[in-house]
Write a protein that holds these residues in place. Structure first.
Motif, PDB file in Angstrom:
ATOM      1  N   ASN A  43     -10.979  16.401  -7.350  1.00 14.26           N
ATOM      2  CA  ASN A  43      -9.565  16.675  -7.056  1.00 14.26           C
ATOM      3  C   ASN A  43      -9.396  17.956  -6.246  1.00 14.26           C
ATOM      4  N   ASN A  44     -10.260  18.106  -5.245  1.00 11.35           N
ATOM      5  CA  ASN A  44     -10.254  19.306  -4.409  1.00 11.35           C
ATOM      6  C   ASN A  44      -9.571  18.970  -3.083  1.00 11.35           C
ATOM      7  N   ALA A  45      -8.314  19.410  -2.949  1.00 14.68           N
ATOM      8  CA  ALA A  45      -7.520  19.076  -1.760  1.00 14.68           C
ATOM      9  C   ALA A  45      -8.120  19.680  -0.495  1.00 14.68           C
ATOM     10  N   ARG A  46      -8.725  20.867  -0.614  1.00 15.16           N
ATOM     11  CA  ARG A  46      -9.318  21.525   0.555  1.00 15.16           C
ATOM     12  C   ARG A  46     -10.497  20.717   1.095  1.00 15.16           C
ATOM     13  N   PHE A  47     -11.362  20.249   0.203  1.00 13.89           N
ATOM     14  CA  PHE A  47     -12.482  19.410   0.625  1.00 13.89           C
ATOM     15  C   PHE A  47     -11.988  18.130   1.306  1.00 13.89           C
ATOM     16  N   LEU A  48     -10.968  17.520   0.697  1.00 11.39           N
ATOM     17  CA  LEU A  48     -10.434  16.280   1.265  1.00 11.39           C
ATOM     18  C   LEU A  48      -9.876  16.504   2.663  1.00 11.39           C
ATOM     19  N   GLU A  49      -9.159  17.597   2.844  1.00 14.72           N
ATOM     20  CA  GLU A  49      -8.560  17.888   4.144  1.00 14.72           C
ATOM     21  C   GLU A  49      -9.641  18.117   5.193  1.00 14.72           C
ATOM     22  N   ARG A  50     -10.664  18.889   4.838  1.00 17.69           N
ATOM     23  CA  ARG A  50     -11.723  19.201   5.802  1.00 17.69           C
ATOM     24  C   ARG A  50     -12.602  17.985   6.088  1.00 17.69           C
ATOM     25  N   SER A  51     -12.660  17.045   5.141  1.00 20.60           N
ATOM     26  CA  SER A  51     -13.481  15.851   5.358  1.00 20.60           C
ATOM     27  C   SER A  51     -12.893  14.922   6.416  1.00 20.60           C
ATOM     28  N   ARG A  52     -11.598  15.033   6.663  1.00 22.31           N
ATOM     29  CA  ARG A  52     -10.864  14.202   7.623  1.00 22.31           C
ATOM     30  C   ARG A  52     -10.956  12.703   7.286  1.00 22.31           C
TER      31      ARG A  52
END
Length: 655
Positions: free
Chosen positions: A324-333
């Motif tokens: 549930n890491n929003a930063r990882f999800l955003e950077r993963s594109r």
């Protein structure tokens, strides 16, 4: 844990199909309740329901080894398990073509086809019905740890001699050698893997294909013909650390690029492992510029626009979802890829809606309601006149006479339509004769010995493929003339009867009385796509041919199976056209006739009753019953009754 946009879109699509099947069931019950059903309409509803039940969405992930394809599958579909469900460690993990699906008639299990079956000339599809040739590993639990242990079997290898590897179609230079035992190499233990897994998405018709490498296309030519042919979306995956190598480029040019020209499929080039380009010291701006530059480089090699390349980090997508890491999800594109795959599902839905059987059934539902609306409006007008007149016996007599005339008109029209039906049946016989597969079998009998004895990959095989398809296209050109005649005949009958099908229908309503158009070009496009893929396989077969030519034989057998599927589907379509071509007009006429008969019974009762007030009340009760049935019709047809209405994923009927 995050489920992701793609999973939500698939769930919406699944719910849309369930809602549609429920609406079809309610429509069937409504017809029976109002005595408007008949055998032809029941068969049409049954066929439409079967189409929805058998509908499948194939998503293919393909590319060279170690591009992170399996990690992408884990990130997109199985992150809710909290860890990697499919084996996707560093290095080559998917050793054979792997299909994830669910068949409720089979127990949950992994079915593995031994690599030794390559020594036969039979394609993989032949073995699908020979269960005894498969190794089966039951899946008795949904526990993640047990599933992971079972799924690891797909990546198992075995040690064989170099000679054995060559006999099985492998190129020794592409295999891992056993340094402890010179002269031996490691090959995949399995030729094909099917994972029958009771997962919610797979349960409702999603099929996921994880393709290992270019080698699979060379040794298993039916992969390009069968799997890619049935896919709705194809993700071609390259990686940031490898870029576009010779194997990537060969796979793209010979097997994948042709899908750019197919309107019913989505081809999505993906640049995976962009996390390897992240530079924490240089910062976000530098990282984004580096990723953009890599996308432009790859796009140039693939002859694409840079905007068509989707950069993602599957590794950080699965981390972002499981943690549930929003930063990882955003950077993963990963959201961009999920959006593209969601668009592919929407495109498949539109294609499903445009199929004659489904679109025609939805139009029939619309027409059935309109038939009742017409009679309801007529009853309202009669009620008003009876209520306003003190001595209404003459009016009732007039209504009774007018209703009998209408009944006679629809009865005669029904007889005329049945006569026209016989005329169309003769045209259908001509269509069926022109689409006979006997000539195809003759071509096959003539050409197969030449294939086995004389054809070699390259110019000879290309010439043979072209000649084989040329003979098929010649037959279809003769069929095209019969199809044109059939469509013209149907159009003339609709022009004759359709203009009188409804005196009160709106222009939009009358659109539902367009004749079903037989589209032969759809089947020709499928054959041309097969020919294009066959030509791509021929270019590669030179490097993957075994000494006894079994690969060419498997390729040709797979090609024949796919051509037969198209021709059999064509013959079925001709039969369905024959059954359905006049159904909208016949059903509308029959419904009007039956509704008028019910109205005649009510008028007869009114003639018996001499009280003016009681006459109006009796007619009012009958009208109220009709309004209740119309209210029921509105519930299964949705608020937008236009047959060409919006079809967004809102769970409503697509009218």
């Amino acid at each position: 844990m995050s489920r992701g946009q793609l999973v939500c879109q698939i769930e919406n699509y699944i719910q849309w199909k369930l809602d549609l099947k429920n609406q079809l069931a309610r429509y069937h019950a409504w017809l029976k309740n109002n005595k408007l059903d008949n055998q032809e309409l029941e068969q049409r509803i049954s066929r439409t329901t079967r189409l929805l039940n058998e509908d499948r969405i194939g998503l293919v992930f393909t590319g060279e080894n170690s591009r992170g394809k399996t990690e992408l599958v884990n990130a997109l579909f199985f992150a809710t398990y909290g860890q990697r469900l499919l084996p996707s460690e560093i290095g080559r993990t998917t050793m054979c073509p792997t299909e994830l699906t669910f068949d409720p008639e089979l127990e949950p299990a992994i079915r593995l086809l031994p690599i030794e079956t390559r020594k036969s000339d039979q394609p993989i599809e032949y073995y699908q019905a020979v269960l005894s040739r498969w190794t089966t590993i039951p899946l008795r639990s949904n526990n993640a740890e047990e599933l992971i242990k079972a799924f690891n079997e797909v990546s198992r290898t075995k040690q064989v001699s170099v000679e054995e590897a060559i006999a099985l179609g492998f190129s020794p230079g592409a295999l891992e050698t056993n340094e402890a035992k010179p002269g031996t190499v490691f090959i995949p233990s399995w030729r094909y893997a099917t994972i029958n897994f009771d997962h919610p998405l797979l349960h409702h018709g999603i099929r996921i294909f994880d393709m290992p490498s270019l080698d699979a296309y060379g040794n298993e030519p039916e992969v390009a013909l069968n799997i890619l042919n049935t896919a709705q979306a194809i993700c071609f995956v390259v990686s940031a650390d490898n870029g576009v190598g010779l194997g990537d480029l060969t796979l793209w040019r010979q097997h994948i690029r042709t899908f750019l020209d197919e309107t019913n499929k989505s081809l999505i080039p993906v640049l995976n492992k962009i996390d390897l380009l992240w530079d924490e010291l240089e910062g976000e701006r530098f990282t984004n510029l580096t990723i953009d530059h890599r996308c432009r480089t790859i796009a140039k090699k693939l002859s694409l626009d840079a905007t068509q390349i989707l950069p993602v980090s599957a590794k950080h997508a699965i981390l972002g979802k499981t943690k549930n890491n929003a930063r990882f999800l955003e950077r993963s594109r990963i959201q961009s890829l999920e959006e593209e795959l969601s668009n592919a599902i929407s495109q498949h839905k539109e294609g499903l809606l445009n199929q004659n059987v489904l679109r025609g059934t939805l139009d029939l539902m619309h027409n059935s309601r309109n038939s009742m609306v017409e009679r309801h409006n007529a009853l309202r007008e009669q009620q008003q006149k009876i209520s306003n007149e003190h001595n209404n016996q003459a009016i009732i007599d007039s209504f009774n006479q007018q209703t009998r005339q209408e009944h006679d008109l629809f009865h005669k029209r029904l007889l005329t339509l049945r006569s026209n039906r016989r005329m169309l049946a003769r045209q259908s016989e001509l269509l069926q004769a022109a689409a006979e597969t006997k000539q195809f079998e003759q071509y096959l009998y003539k050409i197969k010995p030449d294939l086995i004895n004389n054809w070699q990959p390259g110019a000879n095989l290309a010439q043979g493929i072209a000649e084989f398809f040329r003979m098929i296209y010649l037959d279809l050109s003769s069929l095209q003339m019969e199809v044109s005649m059939a469509n013209k005949l149907a159009a003339s009958l609709y022009k004759k009867h359709g203009n009188h099908s409804s005196n009160t229908a709106s222009v939009a309503d009358k659109e539902c009385f367009k004749p079903p158009h037989f589209d032969l070009n759809r089947f020709i496009r499928q054959l041309r796509a097969l020919q294009s893929r066959a030509e791509g396989i021929n270019l590669q077969l030179k490097d993957y041919i075994s000494k006894d030519g079994l690969t060419v034989q498997r390729f040709f057998n797979a090609l024949l199976l796919n051509i037969k599927k198209v021709l059999n589907a064509l013959q079925k379509e001709i039969l369905y056209w024959d059954e359905d071509v006049l159904l909208p007009l016949t059903q509308h006429t029959l419904e009007q006739k039956q509704l008028i008969e019910q109205q005649m019974v009510q008028l007869k009762n009114l003639m018996i009753d001499t009280g003016q007030r009681w006459r109006a009340e009796k007619l009012g009760l009958f009208i109220n019953d009709r309004e209740k049935q119309l209210a029921v019709a509105d519930t299964f047809m949705g608020s937008d009754l236009s047959p060409t209405g919006n079809t967004e994923f809102n769970g409503n009927m697509p009218f």
